[in-house]
Design an enzyme around this catalytic site. Structure first.
Site, PDB file in Angstrom:
ATOM      1  N   ARG A 158       6.026 -15.657  -4.823  1.00 11.09           N
ATOM      2  CA  ARG A 158       6.584 -14.151  -4.461  1.00 11.09           C
ATOM      3  C   ARG A 158       7.690 -14.263  -3.358  1.00 11.09           C
ATOM      4  O   ARG A 158       8.400 -13.338  -2.872  1.00 11.09           O
ATOM      5  CB  ARG A 158       5.722 -13.068  -4.402  1.00 11.09           C
ATOM      6  CG  ARG A 158       5.707 -11.805  -5.335  1.00 11.09           C
ATOM      7  CD  ARG A 158       4.417 -11.288  -4.755  1.00 11.09           C
ATOM      8  NE  ARG A 158       4.388  -9.634  -5.436  1.00 11.09           N
ATOM      9  CZ  ARG A 158       3.345  -9.393  -6.242  1.00 11.09           C
ATOM     10  NH1 ARG A 158       2.717 -10.396  -6.967  1.00 11.09           N
ATOM     11  NH2 ARG A 158       3.208  -8.176  -6.534  1.00 11.09           N
TER      12      ARG A 158
ATOM     13  N   ARG B 126      -4.302   2.643  -9.958  1.00  9.99           N
ATOM     14  CA  ARG B 126      -4.291   1.638  -9.239  1.00  9.99           C
ATOM     15  C   ARG B 126      -3.757   2.408  -7.921  1.00  9.99           C
ATOM     16  O   ARG B 126      -2.969   3.187  -7.600  1.00  9.99           O
ATOM     17  CB  ARG B 126      -3.144   0.754  -9.711  1.00  9.99           C
ATOM     18  CG  ARG B 126      -3.803  -0.781  -9.831  1.00  9.99           C
ATOM     19  CD  ARG B 126      -2.738  -1.653 -10.137  1.00  9.99           C
ATOM     20  NE  ARG B 126      -1.822  -2.075  -9.159  1.00  9.99           N
ATOM     21  CZ  ARG B 126      -1.003  -3.004  -9.437  1.00  9.99           C
ATOM     22  NH1 ARG B 126      -1.091  -3.987 -10.394  1.00  9.99           N
ATOM     23  NH2 ARG B 126      -0.379  -3.592  -8.669  1.00  9.99           N
TER      24      ARG B 126
HETATM   25  P1  AMP Z   1       0.727  -7.333  -8.393  1.00  9.75           P
HETATM   26  O1  AMP Z   1      -0.836  -7.005  -8.953  1.00  9.75           O
HETATM   27  O2  AMP Z   1       1.026  -8.695  -8.633  1.00  9.75           O
HETATM   28  O3  AMP Z   1       1.695  -6.349  -8.229  1.00  9.75           O
HETATM   29  O4  AMP Z   1      -0.248  -7.611  -6.869  1.00  9.75           O
HETATM   30  C1  AMP Z   1      -0.551  -6.462  -6.245  1.00  9.75           C
HETATM   31  C2  AMP Z   1      -0.478  -6.953  -4.437  1.00  9.75           C
HETATM   32  O5  AMP Z   1      -1.242  -7.955  -4.135  1.00  9.75           O
HETATM   33  C3  AMP Z   1       0.961  -6.952  -4.058  1.00  9.75           C
HETATM   34  O6  AMP Z   1       1.688  -5.892  -3.686  1.00  9.75           O
HETATM   35  C4  AMP Z   1       0.766  -7.889  -2.678  1.00  9.75           C
HETATM   36  O7  AMP Z   1       0.449  -6.856  -1.599  1.00  9.75           O
HETATM   37  C5  AMP Z   1      -0.563  -8.736  -3.267  1.00  9.75           C
HETATM   38  N1  AMP Z   1       0.111  -9.783  -3.681  1.00  9.75           N
HETATM   39  C6  AMP Z   1      -0.190 -10.485  -4.933  1.00  9.75           C
HETATM   40  N2  AMP Z   1       0.240 -11.779  -5.325  1.00  9.75           N
HETATM   41  C7  AMP Z   1       0.942 -11.904  -4.046  1.00  9.75           C
HETATM   42  C8  AMP Z   1       1.931 -13.020  -3.521  1.00  9.75           C
HETATM   43  N3  AMP Z   1       1.983 -14.012  -4.188  1.00  9.75           N
HETATM   44  N4  AMP Z   1       2.277 -13.103  -2.204  1.00  9.75           N
HETATM   45  C9  AMP Z   1       2.116 -11.809  -1.466  1.00  9.75           C
HETATM   46  N5  AMP Z   1       1.231 -11.064  -1.808  1.00  9.75           N
HETATM   47  C10 AMP Z   1       0.828 -10.834  -3.076  1.00  9.75           C
END
Ligand code: AMP
Length: 188
Positions: free
Chosen positions: A88, A133
Site C-alpha cells: 500500500r 465496519r
Molecule cells: P482494508 O480492509 O484493506 O481496507 O484495510 C483496513 C485498514 O487496515 C486500512 O485502512 C489500514 O489502516 C490497515 N491496513 C491494511 N493493509 C495495510 C497495509 N498494507 N499498510 C498499512 N495499513 C494497512
C-alpha cells in the site's frame, strides 16, 4: 500464481480476492482482515494497529512488512498466494520485491481494479450500513480515499514502471468483474 490485487477502498477488492483465491486454490492474504482479527483478539499487533485502522490511516510500513514476511513464509504459500491490501506504499512494494527474491518467488501478476472516485464513496457508505465496519463512516472514508491517492497510488506507478501492471474495469456486476480478472490472469 503469486498475485497482487490493487485498487482503492470500495473497488470490490476483498470480494474479488476471495473469489479469485478460491478459483485458483491459493491462500487469500488480506492485510486488512489480518489487522481486524488482531484488533479483535487484543494481541500486541492489534494494539499497535488499532488507532491507525480506526482513523483510516495506514499502519506503519515496518509493522506490515513483518506481518507479510511471516505470512508468506508459511507452507501454504509455497504454491502461490493472492495479496489483497498489500503493498500500500512504495516502501512496502520495494520490500515485497526484496522478499520475493529472498524466498525465490517473483510475483506472477499485479492486477489493479479501477473504479471512478465518485462511485467509491457511495459504495463504502452502503457497505458501512450493511456490514457495520468501523472505518466505513463518512469521515473515515474521506480519509482513506485521501490516503489512497497520496500513498497507494504510487504503488500502481511503481508496477506500471516495471511493465507488470494490468488494469481491469471494476464497474459492473461481481460476476462480470470476476470474469475480467480471470481473463487478465490467464493472459500472462
Ligand atoms: P482494508 O480492509 O484493506 O481496507 O484495510 C483496513 C485498514 O487496515 C486500512 O485502512 C489500514 O489502516 C490497515 N491496513 C491494511 N493493509 C495495510 C497495509 N498494507 N499498510 C498499512 N495499513 C494497512
Amino acid at each position: 500464481m503469486r498475485i497482487v490485487l490493487l485498487g482503492p477502498p470500495g473497488a470490490g477488492k476483498g470480494t474479488q480476492a476471495a473469489r479469485i483465491a478460491q478459483r485458483f486454490r491459493i491462500p487469500h492474504i488480506s492485510t486488512g482482515d489480518m489487522m481486524r482479527a488482531a484488533i479483535q483478539s487484543g494481541s500486541d499487533l492489534g494494539r499497535k494497529a488499532k488507532a491507525f485502522v480506526e482513523a483510516g490511516k495506514l499502519v506503519p510500513d515496518e509493522v506490515l512488512i513483518d506481518v507479510v514476511r511471516e505470512r508468506l513464509g508459511r507452507g501454504d504459500c509455497a504454491s502461490g498466494f493472492l495479496l489483497d491490501g498489500f503493498p500500500r506504499t512504495r516502501a512496502q512494494a520495494e520490500a515485497l520485491d526484496r522478499l520475493s527474491s529472498e524466498i525465490g518467488c517473483a510475483l506472477s501478476h499485479v492486477v489493479e481494479i479501477r473504479v471512478a472516485a465518485d462511485l467509491l464513496k457511495d459504495r463504502l457508505l452502503k457497505r458501512g450500513q450493511i456490514e457495520g465496519r468501523a472505518d466505513d463512516t463518512a469521515e473515515v472514508i474521506e480519509k482513506r480515499l485521501m490516503v489512497y491517492e497520496e500513498q497507494t497510488r504510487p504503488v500502481s506507478s511503481f508496477y506500471a514502471g516495471k511493465g507488470t501492471l494490468v488494469q481491469v474495469d471494476g464497474v459492473g456486476t461481481v460476476d462480470e468483474v470476476e470474469e475480467r480478472l480471470v481473463k487478465a490472469l490467464k493472459k500472462r
